[in-house]
Design a protein around this motif. Structure first.
Motif, PDB file in Angstrom:
ATOM      1  N   PHE A 168       0.841  -1.193   0.000  1.00 10.22           N
ATOM      2  CA  PHE A 168       0.000   0.000   0.000  1.00 10.22           C
ATOM      3  C   PHE A 168       0.874   1.239   0.000  1.00 10.22           C
ATOM      4  CE2 PHE A 168      -2.698  -3.295   1.762  1.00 10.22           C
ATOM      5  CZ  PHE A 168      -3.922  -3.061   1.139  1.00 10.22           C
ATOM      6  N   ASP A 169       0.399   2.289  -0.674  1.00  8.63           N
ATOM      7  CA  ASP A 169       1.080   3.576  -0.628  1.00  8.63           C
ATOM      8  C   ASP A 169       0.836   4.235   0.728  1.00  8.63           C
ATOM      9  OD1 ASP A 169       1.886   3.234  -3.269  1.00  8.63           O
ATOM     10  OD2 ASP A 169       0.151   4.304  -4.075  1.00  8.63           O
ATOM     11  N   GLU A 170       1.723   5.153   1.094  1.00  8.02           N
ATOM     12  CA  GLU A 170       1.584   5.850   2.372  1.00  8.02           C
ATOM     13  C   GLU A 170       0.239   6.556   2.475  1.00  8.02           C
ATOM     14  OE1 GLU A 170       2.205   7.171   6.121  1.00  8.02           O
ATOM     15  OE2 GLU A 170       3.541   5.808   5.037  1.00  8.02           O
ATOM     16  N   GLU A 171      -0.274   7.067   1.370  1.00 12.30           N
ATOM     17  CA  GLU A 171      -1.557   7.777   1.382  1.00 12.30           C
ATOM     18  C   GLU A 171      -2.733   6.849   1.668  1.00 12.30           C
ATOM     19  OE1 GLU A 171       0.728   8.044  -1.005  1.00 12.30           O
ATOM     20  OE2 GLU A 171       1.483  10.020  -0.385  1.00 12.30           O
ATOM     21  N   GLN A 172      -2.503   5.539   1.603  1.00 11.74           N
ATOM     22  CA  GLN A 172      -3.569   4.570   1.863  1.00 11.74           C
ATOM     23  C   GLN A 172      -3.520   4.010   3.278  1.00 11.74           C
ATOM     24  OE1 GLN A 172      -2.400   2.180  -1.849  1.00 11.74           O
ATOM     25  NE2 GLN A 172      -4.620   1.932  -1.818  1.00 11.74           N
ATOM     26  N   LEU A 415     -12.700   9.124  13.805  1.00 12.66           N
ATOM     27  CA  LEU A 415     -11.548   8.691  13.024  1.00 12.66           C
ATOM     28  C   LEU A 415     -11.952   7.727  11.914  1.00 12.66           C
ATOM     29  CD1 LEU A 415      -8.955   8.300  15.915  1.00 12.66           C
ATOM     30  CD2 LEU A 415      -9.060  10.118  14.205  1.00 12.66           C
ATOM     31  N   ILE A 416     -12.900   6.835  12.191  1.00 19.27           N
ATOM     32  CA  ILE A 416     -13.343   5.908  11.151  1.00 19.27           C
ATOM     33  C   ILE A 416     -14.004   6.669  10.012  1.00 19.27           C
ATOM     34  CG2 ILE A 416     -14.933   4.013  10.625  1.00 19.27           C
ATOM     35  CD1 ILE A 416     -14.393   2.940  13.447  1.00 19.27           C
ATOM     36  N   MET A 417     -14.805   7.664  10.340  1.00 15.28           N
ATOM     37  CA  MET A 417     -15.426   8.459   9.285  1.00 15.28           C
ATOM     38  C   MET A 417     -14.386   9.246   8.494  1.00 15.28           C
ATOM     39  SD  MET A 417     -18.679   7.858   9.110  1.00 15.28           S
ATOM     40  CE  MET A 417     -18.243   6.138   9.437  1.00 15.28           C
ATOM     41  N   ASP A 418     -13.312   9.685   9.145  1.00 11.58           N
ATOM     42  CA  ASP A 418     -12.228  10.354   8.422  1.00 11.58           C
ATOM     43  C   ASP A 418     -11.547   9.394   7.454  1.00 11.58           C
ATOM     44  OD1 ASP A 418     -12.664  12.807   9.532  1.00 11.58           O
ATOM     45  OD2 ASP A 418     -10.934  12.777  10.880  1.00 11.58           O
ATOM     46  N   VAL A 419     -11.438   8.133   7.832  1.00 10.80           N
ATOM     47  CA  VAL A 419     -10.880   7.142   6.911  1.00 10.80           C
ATOM     48  C   VAL A 419     -11.741   7.051   5.655  1.00 10.80           C
ATOM     49  CG1 VAL A 419     -10.377   4.685   6.568  1.00 10.80           C
ATOM     50  CG2 VAL A 419      -9.786   5.783   8.740  1.00 10.80           C
ATOM     51  N   ILE A 420     -13.043   6.969   5.849  1.00  8.15           N
ATOM     52  CA  ILE A 420     -13.949   6.871   4.700  1.00  8.15           C
ATOM     53  C   ILE A 420     -13.826   8.108   3.820  1.00  8.15           C
ATOM     54  CG2 ILE A 420     -16.346   6.592   3.977  1.00  8.15           C
ATOM     55  CD1 ILE A 420     -15.088   4.147   5.410  1.00  8.15           C
ATOM     56  N   ARG A 421     -13.657   9.277   4.428  1.00  6.77           N
ATOM     57  CA  ARG A 421     -13.521  10.515   3.657  1.00  6.77           C
ATOM     58  C   ARG A 421     -12.154  10.640   2.992  1.00  6.77           C
ATOM     59  NH1 ARG A 421     -15.763  12.592   8.535  1.00  6.77           N
ATOM     60  NH2 ARG A 421     -17.981  13.049   8.289  1.00  6.77           N
ATOM     61  N   GLY A 422     -11.185   9.837   3.439  1.00  2.47           N
ATOM     62  CA  GLY A 422      -9.841   9.955   2.903  1.00  2.47           C
ATOM     63  C   GLY A 422      -9.050  11.092   3.515  1.00  2.47           C
ATOM     64  N   ASN A 423      -9.373  11.467   4.767  1.00  2.65           N
ATOM     65  CA  ASN A 423      -8.716  12.585   5.452  1.00  2.65           C
ATOM     66  C   ASN A 423      -7.731  12.038   6.480  1.00  2.65           C
ATOM     67  OD1 ASN A 423      -7.938  14.837   6.879  1.00  2.65           O
ATOM     68  ND2 ASN A 423      -9.998  15.633   7.159  1.00  2.65           N
ATOM     69  N   GLN A 424      -6.437  12.223   6.230  1.00  2.00           N
ATOM     70  CA  GLN A 424      -5.391  11.662   7.092  1.00  2.00           C
ATOM     71  C   GLN A 424      -4.875  12.638   8.149  1.00  2.00           C
ATOM     72  OE1 GLN A 424      -2.524  10.193   4.104  1.00  2.00           O
ATOM     73  NE2 GLN A 424      -2.929   8.163   4.920  1.00  2.00           N
ATOM     74  N   THR A 425      -5.504  13.784   8.319  1.00  2.00           N
ATOM     75  CA  THR A 425      -4.970  14.810   9.214  1.00  2.00           C
ATOM     76  C   THR A 425      -4.733  14.281  10.625  1.00  2.00           C
ATOM     77  OG1 THR A 425      -6.163  16.502   7.958  1.00  2.00           O
ATOM     78  CG2 THR A 425      -5.345  17.129  10.135  1.00  2.00           C
ATOM     79  N   LEU A 426      -5.644  13.473  11.143  1.00  4.35           N
ATOM     80  CA  LEU A 426      -5.556  13.010  12.530  1.00  4.35           C
ATOM     81  C   LEU A 426      -4.926  11.621  12.644  1.00  4.35           C
ATOM     82  CD1 LEU A 426      -9.063  14.230  13.754  1.00  4.35           C
ATOM     83  CD2 LEU A 426      -6.844  15.351  14.050  1.00  4.35           C
ATOM     84  N   PHE A 427      -4.185  11.226  11.616  1.00  4.72           N
ATOM     85  CA  PHE A 427      -3.504   9.930  11.643  1.00  4.72           C
ATOM     86  C   PHE A 427      -2.004  10.148  11.497  1.00  4.72           C
ATOM     87  CE2 PHE A 427      -7.794   9.249  10.323  1.00  4.72           C
ATOM     88  CZ  PHE A 427      -8.164   8.046  10.891  1.00  4.72           C
ATOM     89  N   MET A 428      -1.223   9.247  12.079  1.00  4.44           N
ATOM     90  CA  MET A 428       0.227   9.401  12.075  1.00  4.44           C
ATOM     91  C   MET A 428       0.835   8.895  10.775  1.00  4.44           C
ATOM     92  SD  MET A 428       1.357   8.472  15.977  1.00  4.44           S
ATOM     93  CE  MET A 428       0.174   7.150  16.206  1.00  4.44           C
ATOM     94  N   ARG A 429       1.803   9.620  10.309  1.00  9.79           N
ATOM     95  CA  ARG A 429       2.538   9.233   9.120  1.00  9.79           C
ATOM     96  C   ARG A 429       3.708   8.336   9.516  1.00  9.79           C
ATOM     97  NH1 ARG A 429       3.834  14.447   5.861  1.00  9.79           N
ATOM     98  NH2 ARG A 429       5.644  14.447   7.249  1.00  9.79           N
TER      99      ARG A 429
END
Length: 483
Positions: A168-172, A415-429
């Motif tokens: 998987f790419d980092e964006e995923q 956070l789960i809804m942010d995953v569905i939206r594709g918003n990574q702001t609140l997730f760690m890189r």
């Protein structure tokens, strides 16, 4: 107060470990509450996947029981529960084998957002990621959610990141830390960057020090085997407290964008000075009456694993040079209390004389319980008899300020809804995780090489006496741990 629902696209969410404790307590009840709030569109589905052999009907019974136990007030609406369960399916899979994967692929639909939640042990992340690709379940738009721990040290974190990057790419990849989903944690950015009042003062010129406390009343409980291999440093400091430190200390990002925010957080971690043992206190709770101590809880009479950590850290950058950050976390403490306290400096000159006493403005951000914020300001004590000063709080508890009908979503829901939206702001890189381990590893290696033994402390206390001295040596005091 009516919530403003931001719609999401129809989705298929597969929960690996769908019969596990996290799914029962947090993920499934959280999804149900989002359904009740109108945030699950028509066509959205939840698919449980685990080793247990059962059919969808049996799984729906299990999910209904979890909602009844952990779903909150919404769970009393039987019609809503039944409507949600109609969206739930189940497929048994073998994470390390071939069984069930073709059938799971057959359940997934084209044209939908596909998200895969890895609510399993990290040792299975690579196996599941590989099978998602080899069996054609995932495509370039799919997302995976991985739970902590993200490795045990820097080497294992790098290995885990490399394994996931093969498929998987980092964006995923969404590395979830539920602390970042808390309403008050996100308000850190709103308070700092949405108010002209605070940001000009948010630096070493005006702030004396910052305290971050995450206190728990529970012991290690049934997590003894895991916890004794990790301890408070790995379980709490490296991830939860590190993320809180980043949000409170980071520079303003150019925009509220996932990579812009995470770039600034990464700069904070890289600016952390190395820490020596004089700036660190480790503790371990002892027995009290009939209640067992830490060593009894984990079944190891010689354990040197810490259940408490307090430390003083510094950032080597222009904004925070000379301003200490005091971090502490522990189990079996006086109260369940998570708070960030920004303690401002004294006024340059008091016109009221020494008899007025010392008074400081303190911005306290409460994460749990009773989420909210207080700002201590100095006023004259009412009544005659001269200028007597007292500190009073300007209190904004979310429950009071937003009304009795306002219910902040649980962190997992958001956070789960942010995953569905594709918003990574609140997730760690991935580079964030590795940078945190790069700073943490030498601390752990240092006390292991010295053979340090954690300081004992009484259950129901504020931790070891040495933690109090960590502040007293600097002429400061910890804020009281209170419910």
């Amino acid at each position: 107060m009516v919530s403003r629902v931001i719609p999401v696209e129809p989705f298929d969410l597969v929960i690996f470990g769908g019969t596990g404790d996290l799914a029962r307590r947090k993920i499934l009840p959280g999804l149900f509450r989002r359904f009740c709030d109108g945030q699950m569109p028509d066509g959205a589905r939840v698919i449980g996947a685990a080793r247990s052999e059962m059919d969808t009907a049996a799984y729906r019974v299990t999910v209904g029981e979890a909602i009844g136990e952990f779903g909150g007030d919404s769970a009393v609406d039987c019609d809503a529960v039944d409507a949600f369960l109609e969206r739930v399916e189940y497929q048994a899979v073998d994470a390390k084998g071939e069984g069930g994967w073709e059938a799971l692929r057959g359940l997934l639909r084209d044209g939908m957002v596909r998200a895969f939640y890895f609510s399993v042990a990290p040792s299975l992340f690579g196996d599941i990621a590989e099978r998602l690709r080899s069996f054609g379940l995932a495509d370039a738009q799919s997302r995976i959610v991985v739970e902590k721990p993200f490795g045990h040290d820097l080497a294992s974190a790098r290995s885990l990141n490399a394994t996931l990057a093969q498929h998987f790419d980092e964006e995923q990849i969404y590395r979830i830390d539920h602390y970042l989903g808390k309403e008050t944690v996100q308000n850190l950015m709103a308070v700092r960057f949405g108010n002209m009042l605070f940001e000009p003062l948010w630096n070493a010129q005006f702030i004396d020090h910052i305290q971050i406390t995450v206190a728990e009343t529970v012991g290690v409980g049934g997590r003894g085997e895991y916890y004794d291999k990790s301890g408070a440093m790995r379980d709490m400091v490296q991830n939860h407290l590190m993320q809180l430190l980043c949000l409170i200390a980071m520079e303003p990002p150019s925009k509220f964008d996932p990579d812009a925010v995470r770039d600034e957080k990464l700069k904070v971690i890289r600016a952390l000075d190395p820490i020596d043992y004089h700036q660190l206190v480790r503790g371990q709770y002892g027995p009290a009456g009939d209640a067992p101590g830490y060593r009894e809880d984990v079944g190891d009479a010689r354990s040197r694993t810490e259940s408490f950590v307090a430390m003083k850290v510094h950032l080597s950058n222009w904004r925070w040079a000379g301003t200490p950050f005091y971090l502490r976390t522990g189990k079996k403490l006086r109260a369940r209390d998570s708070e960030i306290a920004v303690v401002f400096k004294d006024t340059p000159h008091s016109i009221f004389g020494p008899e007025a006493g010392q008074h400081r403005n303190v911005l306290a951000i409460r994460l749990q319980p009773n989420e909210g914020m207080t700002l201590d300001v100095t006023i004259k004590e009412p009544g005659p008899g001269g200028m007597r000063l007292i500190d009073v709080p300007l209190d904004m508890s979310f429950a009071d300020a937003l009304g009795p009908d306002a219910e902040a979503p649980d962190a997992y829901e958001r956070l789960i809804m942010d995953v569905i939206r594709g918003n990574q702001t609140l997730f760690m890189r991935g580079d964030e995780v590795e940078a945190a381990w790069a700073w943490t590893d030498p601390i752990i290696e240092g006390w292991q090489s010295r053979g340090d033994v954690p300081k004992p402390y009484d259950p129901g206390s504020s931790g070891p006496e040495d933690a109090l001295m960590l502040m007293h040596r600097d002429g400061r005091r910890w804020r009281e741990i209170k419910a």
